[in-house]
Design a protein around this motif. Structure first.
Motif, mmCIF file in Angstrom:
data_model
loop_
_atom_site.group_PDB
_atom_site.id
_atom_site.type_symbol
_atom_site.label_atom_id
_atom_site.label_comp_id
_atom_site.label_asym_id
_atom_site.label_seq_id
_atom_site.Cartn_x
_atom_site.Cartn_y
_atom_site.Cartn_z
ATOM 1 N N SER A 74 0.828 -1.204 0.000
ATOM 2 C CA SER A 74 0.000 0.000 0.000
ATOM 3 C C SER A 74 0.862 1.254 0.000
ATOM 4 O O SER A 74 0.583 2.220 -0.725
ATOM 5 N N ASP A 77 2.527 1.787 -3.417
ATOM 6 C CA ASP A 77 1.544 2.244 -4.393
ATOM 7 C C ASP A 77 1.244 3.732 -4.209
ATOM 8 O O ASP A 77 1.196 4.491 -5.190
ATOM 9 N N LEU A 78 1.061 4.173 -2.965
ATOM 10 C CA LEU A 78 0.771 5.584 -2.700
ATOM 11 C C LEU A 78 1.961 6.466 -3.051
ATOM 12 O O LEU A 78 1.793 7.584 -3.560
ATOM 13 N N GLN A 80 4.296 5.766 -5.373
ATOM 14 C CA GLN A 80 4.439 5.784 -6.833
ATOM 15 C C GLN A 80 3.368 6.653 -7.507
ATOM 16 O O GLN A 80 3.614 7.231 -8.575
ATOM 17 N N LYS A 81 2.211 6.764 -6.878
ATOM 18 C CA LYS A 81 1.147 7.612 -7.412
ATOM 19 C C LYS A 81 1.294 9.068 -6.983
ATOM 20 O O LYS A 81 0.483 9.920 -7.371
ATOM 21 N N GLY A 82 2.303 9.360 -6.166
ATOM 22 C CA GLY A 82 2.546 10.720 -5.718
ATOM 23 C C GLY A 82 1.599 11.201 -4.641
ATOM 24 O O GLY A 82 1.515 12.403 -4.373
ATOM 25 N N ARG A 83 0.907 10.283 -3.973
ATOM 26 C CA ARG A 83 -0.057 10.682 -2.953
ATOM 27 C C ARG A 83 0.594 10.855 -1.587
ATOM 28 O O ARG A 83 0.072 11.585 -0.745
ATOM 29 N N LYS A 256 -4.234 2.817 4.616
ATOM 30 C CA LYS A 256 -3.981 3.875 3.631
ATOM 31 C C LYS A 256 -4.412 5.232 4.182
ATOM 32 O O LYS A 256 -3.753 6.253 3.929
#
Length: 267
Positions: A74, A77-78, A80-83, A256
Motif C-alpha cells: 500500500s 503504491d501511494l 508511486q502515485k505521488g499521494r 492507507k
C-alpha cells in the motif's frame, strides 16, 4: 558507534519487497527484539525521510503489518502515485510477552521504552535517512491502536501525528482477550492505562490525532466514547467510521488513511 550490544540486519539482496529485518539486543527488553522495516526503493543516501512506527495487535508480531496487512504494498503504491512522500515504516514486535504486552512496562520489562527508545534508535542507526530531525509518526491496530494513542498522548513531544484503527482505548479492555488477564494491568493506577486520561493531561500539546473503527467492530462503543470525551474537552482530532469488523480486511484498507493522514501533517 552503536549503543546496542548486537544488531543483525538482513541483506538487501536477499530481502524482497523493499523490506528489511532487524534483530537487536534491547536494553528495555533485556533480550532480543525483532523489527520489520519498509524502506522505499531508490533512496539517496542523504535523503531525510519521515519515520512511521506501526504497532500490531494481540497474538501478533513484527511481520503482521506486512504478512497480513500488506502495508508495504500500500505504501509503495501511494508513493508511486505521488499521494504520499517516501516514508520509512518500522514495524516492531511488541516484546512478545504472553498474548500481548500492551506496549507498557510491567513484570520488570520496559515494553514502553522498547518502542520509544530502542526501536527508534536502531532504525535510525540502520537507516540514516530516518534522521533524528525527521518527523516521527505512530499508528497501530487494536492493542497496537492503544499503544499508538497511549504513547502519543503520554509523550506528545516525540510525535508529529498518530493514527489508530479499531483501538483498545483503555488497557483494562484486554482482560478476557489475553490469557494473562488482569496481571497485565495491576501495576498501574486508575488512569495509568487510559488513553483519554493522558490526552486530557497533555491536551495543550498533543500531536495530530486520528482514529477510526468499523461499524461491526466489538470496540465501536469504546471508540465512540473516546470521540465524545475528546469533543467535550475541545481536543482536536479526526474520528471516522467505516463498514467492517475487527479484521484484517478492514485494516488492509484503512491503513492507507493513516499514511495519507501522516502525509498531510508534513505540509
Amino acid at each position: 558507534m552503536s549503543r546496542f550490544w548486537s544488531v543483525e540486519l538482513s541483506d538487501p539482496a536477499l530481502s524482497p519487497d523493499n523490506l528489511r529485518n532487524i534483530t537487536v539486543k534491547s536494553p528495555a527488553l533485556k533480550g532480543r527484539g525483532d523489527i520489520t522495516v519498509f524502506v522505499p526503493p531508490g533512496l539517496d543516501a542523504s535523503a531525510k525521510l519521515p519515520l512511521v512506527l506501526l504497532l500490531h495487535g494481540v497474538y501478533g508480531s513484527h511481520w503482521a503489518w506486512t504478512g497480513l496487512g500488506g502495508v508495504h504494498k500500500s505504501a509503495l503504491d501511494l508513493i508511486q502515485k505521488g499521494r504520499i512522500r517516501p516514508m520509512i515504516i518500522g514495524m516492531p514486535s511488541d516484546g512478545l510477552w504472553g498474548d500481548g504486552t500492551g506496549y507498557v512496562a510491567h513484570h520488570g520489562i520496559d515494553f514502553e521504552n522498547w518502542i520509544l527508545e530502542d526501536v527508534v534508535d536502531v532504525i535510525r542507526e540502520c537507516f540514516p535517512q530516518a534522521a533524528a530531525t525527521s518527523p516521527l509518526f505512530i499508528g497501530g491496530l487494536s492493542m497496537g491502536g492503544f499503544g499508538a494513542l497511549w504513547l502519543a498522548a503520554k509523550h506528545p513531544e516525540r510525535f508529529a501525528g498518530v493514527s489508530a484503527h479499531s483501538s483498545v482505548t483503555d488497557l483494562t479492555q484486554l482482560e478476557g482477550i489475553v490469557s494473562e488477564g488482569s496481571s497485565l494491568t495491576k501495576a498501574g493506577g486508575t488512569d495509568q492505562w487510559s488513553v483519554f486520561a493522558w490526552m486530557l493531561k497533555h491536551k495543550k500539546r498533543l500531536p495530530a490525532i486520528r482514529f477510526d473503527c468499523g461499524l461491526d467492530d466489538h470496540l465501536l462503543g469504546q471508540n465512540r466514547e473516546l470521540r465524545q470525551k475528546l469533543e467535550q474537552q475541545g481536543i482536536p482530532h479526526r474520528y471516522e467510521e467505516f463498514p467492517g469488523g475487527h479484521e484484517w480486511a478492514y485494516w488492509r484498507e484503512h491503513i492507507k488513511d493513516s499514511l495519507l493522514f501522516f502525509e498531510a501533517q508534513l505540509d
